[in-house]
Design a protein around this motif. Sequence first.
Motif, mmCIF file in Angstrom:
data_model
loop_
_atom_site.group_PDB
_atom_site.id
_atom_site.type_symbol
_atom_site.label_atom_id
_atom_site.label_comp_id
_atom_site.label_asym_id
_atom_site.label_seq_id
_atom_site.Cartn_x
_atom_site.Cartn_y
_atom_site.Cartn_z
ATOM 1 N N PHE A 590 75.889 -42.222 -5.943
ATOM 2 C CA PHE A 590 75.115 -42.770 -4.835
ATOM 3 C C PHE A 590 75.672 -42.380 -3.475
ATOM 4 N N GLY A 591 76.536 -41.392 -3.422
ATOM 5 C CA GLY A 591 77.045 -40.930 -2.143
ATOM 6 C C GLY A 591 78.112 -41.858 -1.578
ATOM 7 N N ASN A 592 78.331 -41.740 -0.277
ATOM 8 C CA ASN A 592 79.411 -42.474 0.381
ATOM 9 C C ASN A 592 78.914 -43.843 0.841
ATOM 10 N N VAL A 593 78.759 -44.762 -0.114
ATOM 11 C CA VAL A 593 78.316 -46.115 0.193
ATOM 12 C C VAL A 593 79.516 -47.050 0.166
ATOM 13 N N ALA A 594 79.409 -48.192 0.876
ATOM 14 C CA ALA A 594 80.532 -49.118 0.959
ATOM 15 C C ALA A 594 80.839 -49.751 -0.392
ATOM 16 N N VAL A 595 79.809 -50.183 -1.113
ATOM 17 C CA VAL A 595 79.968 -50.798 -2.432
ATOM 18 C C VAL A 595 79.050 -50.067 -3.406
ATOM 19 N N GLY A 596 79.591 -49.666 -4.543
ATOM 20 C CA GLY A 596 78.782 -48.977 -5.543
ATOM 21 C C GLY A 596 79.027 -47.489 -5.610
ATOM 22 N N ARG A 597 80.098 -47.028 -4.975
ATOM 23 C CA ARG A 597 80.368 -45.591 -4.934
ATOM 24 C C ARG A 597 80.839 -45.049 -6.283
ATOM 25 N N ALA A 598 81.698 -45.779 -6.980
ATOM 26 C CA ALA A 598 82.371 -45.244 -8.165
ATOM 27 C C ALA A 598 81.497 -45.354 -9.410
ATOM 28 N N VAL A 599 80.367 -44.646 -9.402
ATOM 29 C CA VAL A 599 79.470 -44.555 -10.557
ATOM 30 C C VAL A 599 79.287 -43.074 -10.862
ATOM 31 N N ASP A 600 79.652 -42.665 -12.053
ATOM 32 C CA ASP A 600 79.645 -41.251 -12.438
ATOM 33 C C ASP A 600 78.536 -41.004 -13.463
ATOM 34 N N VAL A 601 77.512 -40.244 -13.036
ATOM 35 C CA VAL A 601 76.440 -39.824 -13.946
ATOM 36 C C VAL A 601 76.410 -38.295 -13.948
ATOM 37 N N LEU A 602 77.587 -37.704 -14.063
ATOM 38 C CA LEU A 602 77.777 -36.259 -14.178
ATOM 39 C C LEU A 602 77.220 -35.480 -12.988
ATOM 40 N N PRO A 603 77.493 -35.926 -11.749
ATOM 41 C CA PRO A 603 77.163 -35.071 -10.608
ATOM 42 C C PRO A 603 78.159 -33.920 -10.509
ATOM 43 N N PHE A 604 77.930 -33.001 -9.576
ATOM 44 C CA PHE A 604 78.876 -31.909 -9.388
ATOM 45 C C PHE A 604 80.248 -32.473 -9.052
ATOM 46 N N PRO A 605 81.311 -31.965 -9.652
ATOM 47 C CA PRO A 605 82.658 -32.357 -9.225
ATOM 48 C C PRO A 605 82.955 -31.787 -7.849
ATOM 49 N N SER A 606 84.053 -32.236 -7.258
ATOM 50 C CA SER A 606 84.459 -31.699 -5.959
ATOM 51 C C SER A 606 84.600 -30.186 -6.058
ATOM 52 N N SER A 607 84.009 -29.475 -5.124
ATOM 53 C CA SER A 607 83.972 -28.016 -5.204
ATOM 54 C C SER A 607 85.358 -27.425 -4.974
ATOM 55 N N ARG A 608 85.708 -26.476 -5.792
ATOM 56 C CA ARG A 608 86.909 -25.673 -5.544
ATOM 57 C C ARG A 608 86.477 -24.482 -4.700
ATOM 58 N N SER A 609 87.037 -24.365 -3.521
ATOM 59 C CA SER A 609 86.572 -23.353 -2.580
ATOM 60 C C SER A 609 87.744 -22.552 -2.037
ATOM 61 N N PHE A 610 87.439 -21.311 -1.659
ATOM 62 C CA PHE A 610 88.430 -20.396 -1.108
ATOM 63 C C PHE A 610 87.892 -19.805 0.184
ATOM 64 N N TYR A 611 88.786 -19.592 1.141
ATOM 65 C CA TYR A 611 88.401 -19.090 2.452
ATOM 66 C C TYR A 611 89.345 -17.974 2.886
ATOM 67 N N PHE A 612 88.787 -17.009 3.595
ATOM 68 C CA PHE A 612 89.578 -15.982 4.263
ATOM 69 C C PHE A 612 89.422 -16.199 5.760
ATOM 70 N N ASN A 613 90.527 -16.312 6.470
ATOM 71 C CA ASN A 613 90.499 -16.706 7.867
ATOM 72 C C ASN A 613 91.077 -15.609 8.757
ATOM 73 N N VAL A 614 90.415 -15.386 9.881
ATOM 74 C CA VAL A 614 90.904 -14.477 10.912
ATOM 75 C C VAL A 614 90.750 -15.184 12.257
ATOM 76 N N SER A 615 91.820 -15.253 13.018
ATOM 77 C CA SER A 615 91.758 -15.822 14.364
ATOM 78 C C SER A 615 92.515 -14.905 15.312
ATOM 79 N N PHE A 616 92.005 -14.790 16.509
ATOM 80 C CA PHE A 616 92.648 -13.920 17.486
ATOM 81 C C PHE A 616 92.403 -14.442 18.887
ATOM 82 N N GLY A 617 93.263 -14.019 19.820
ATOM 83 C CA GLY A 617 93.134 -14.383 21.219
ATOM 84 C C GLY A 617 93.067 -13.146 22.078
ATOM 85 N N LEU A 618 92.339 -13.257 23.147
ATOM 86 C CA LEU A 618 92.148 -12.126 24.049
ATOM 87 C C LEU A 618 93.015 -12.285 25.295
#
Length: 618
Positions: A590-618
């Motif tokens: 049910f998303g980020n609700v105050a009461v009733g959040r911890a109900v698991d009906v097999l939604p997607f688990p937390s995504s494992r994600s990877f990022y490549f980062n580039v930062s520069f200054g001029l």
Amino acid sequence: MRSESDRSITGNDNSGATLGIATAFTPSFLDIRPREENGELVYPDHPFNSSNQLQVRDLLTNNELVNRVTFASRFTYNLMQAERQNLEFSAQGGVDFYNQENRVVSPPELQVERDSQFPGQSLLGETVNTNSNLYLNLVHRVNTKSRWLFTTQAGVQFENLNLNNTLTAAKGITPTQTNIDQAAAVDAFQNRQIRRERGFFLQEELTIKDKYFISAGLRGDASSANGNTEKYFLFPKIAGSVRISQFDFWNSSFIPELKVRVAFGSTGNLPPPNAKFDALVPANIGNQGGVITGAQKGTPGIRPERTKEIEMGIDAFLFSGNATLEFTVYNQKITDLILQQDLPPSTGFTQQFINGGEMTTKGIEISLGLTPFKGNKASWTSRFNFSSSESEIDKLTIDPFNTGGFATSLGTYRIEEGLSPTSIIGSDKDADGKTIILGDANPDFQLSWNNFLTLGNFEISALWDWRSGGDVINLGKLLTDLGGTTVDYDDPITAENLNLPGGTIIDLENVSSDRLGDARLELLGTTTAPFIEDGSFLKLRELSIKYRVPKTATQGFFGNWMSNLTIGISGRNLIMISGYDGYDPEVSQFGNVAVGRAVDVLPFPSSRSFYFNVSFGL
């Protein structure tokens, strides 16, 4: 900012189409992979479920496109400047605009669509939201010769929200077509929210010789969401602290800096924007469009929840400044709790938002920062953040009730005086017929460990999260039991692996099956305890490795127009260690609700994600 995602469908549904539910009914011996026939891929029908999840994954479209623009600006002007005082005016405002488009196409050739009255669906949803704010402030500072610093602030604030959400659902779409006008039946839905908020504040801060710090303030808030839109609800605050280490008697190299603080404050939480209105729903009256009263009765006098909190704590530097410690205890009291009560059908309504309760939350927070070593080419800083809290409903002006979940027999939350608002109950009763508390979704404690390591031009950071306790209603286990695919389905039954609570009246000798999965299904409706699990976990939340390219290298490649260049890789949710049987104990149906959040009906688990980062200054 522009972001786009393409995902399949997940979570609870009543058709068996989502990936989690379809997989729960797929035994390991079943091959549902597509086969090539006459140059085309053909997906076999799933014999134990209404959909082939691989066909859904490959052919169903679930696209989300978000365009977001934010703008903020600040203007300051010094109205008066003297030797020991000044008066400053500031104006700050901003706009946050986003447009979100959701497009779902379930083609008629899917197994789950084939036998429906209108095969094939196309859904087009659009959300347009604009948040804007404007803050106008005056700040007067006076610094006396005796080192007393007065800071007086006053201001007004304006905040606006405009949200428009539309959804067009088309059924019976023409094969190969995706437009919502190419369908046999079309339904339209719209939700609009317009909210206006305004407020003022007054605040005085006093610093005495860098030893004593005192502040007091008052703010008033009015909102179109309240029953009385013209009334300003007042929220005072006061705080004070003393730097013990600045007194002459203090002479400690172990704790060179120590501050003791105490604070009291109050704030408000707005009711839903529609809580004060009687609901009206469209209806066909004599073949003409009209409206009739809906299920919700309005509350013209609805007020914001009021939270009062007192906290005490200490801040300290340890080991000559190589460690920091912050320790806080707090007691929070919420009055005028906004609750949704059930109404007797004779009223013509079924529910109503009211201010109907009080709740107390007590907690502790500890933050410990360490610098094990620090040098010109290598350094390591580490921080531990610990928190623990418990809440209790002190007062209800309505009868106790259940909320969240799907049904009492499947696990729900009990709102009752003397209980935690996150108490989980089910069908379980003791010998006296009283309901047994099966768990609590609130964790015993949470601990995070953040590390930052520098080695030459490399920077490495890692964040670990540990949650101890926090029970979850694992209905994914029920689904896999129904599909006969639960990993422990064939285990022998015992009171321990059935997770039966103390005081239960269940006699295992009366259970006909000797297999654990069959026993859980046989006892469903008598006990919910087998589906309540400990949601403790340890996660590597973030890991990042960066490299600062030497300045000589950047100048060699790019000349003087680039001052610095950093490249790196990072990842989120890389490791999870947990005894939880589901995909992820942190997910919520049910998303980020105050009461009733911890109900698991097999939604997607937390995504494992990877990022490549580039930062520069001029």
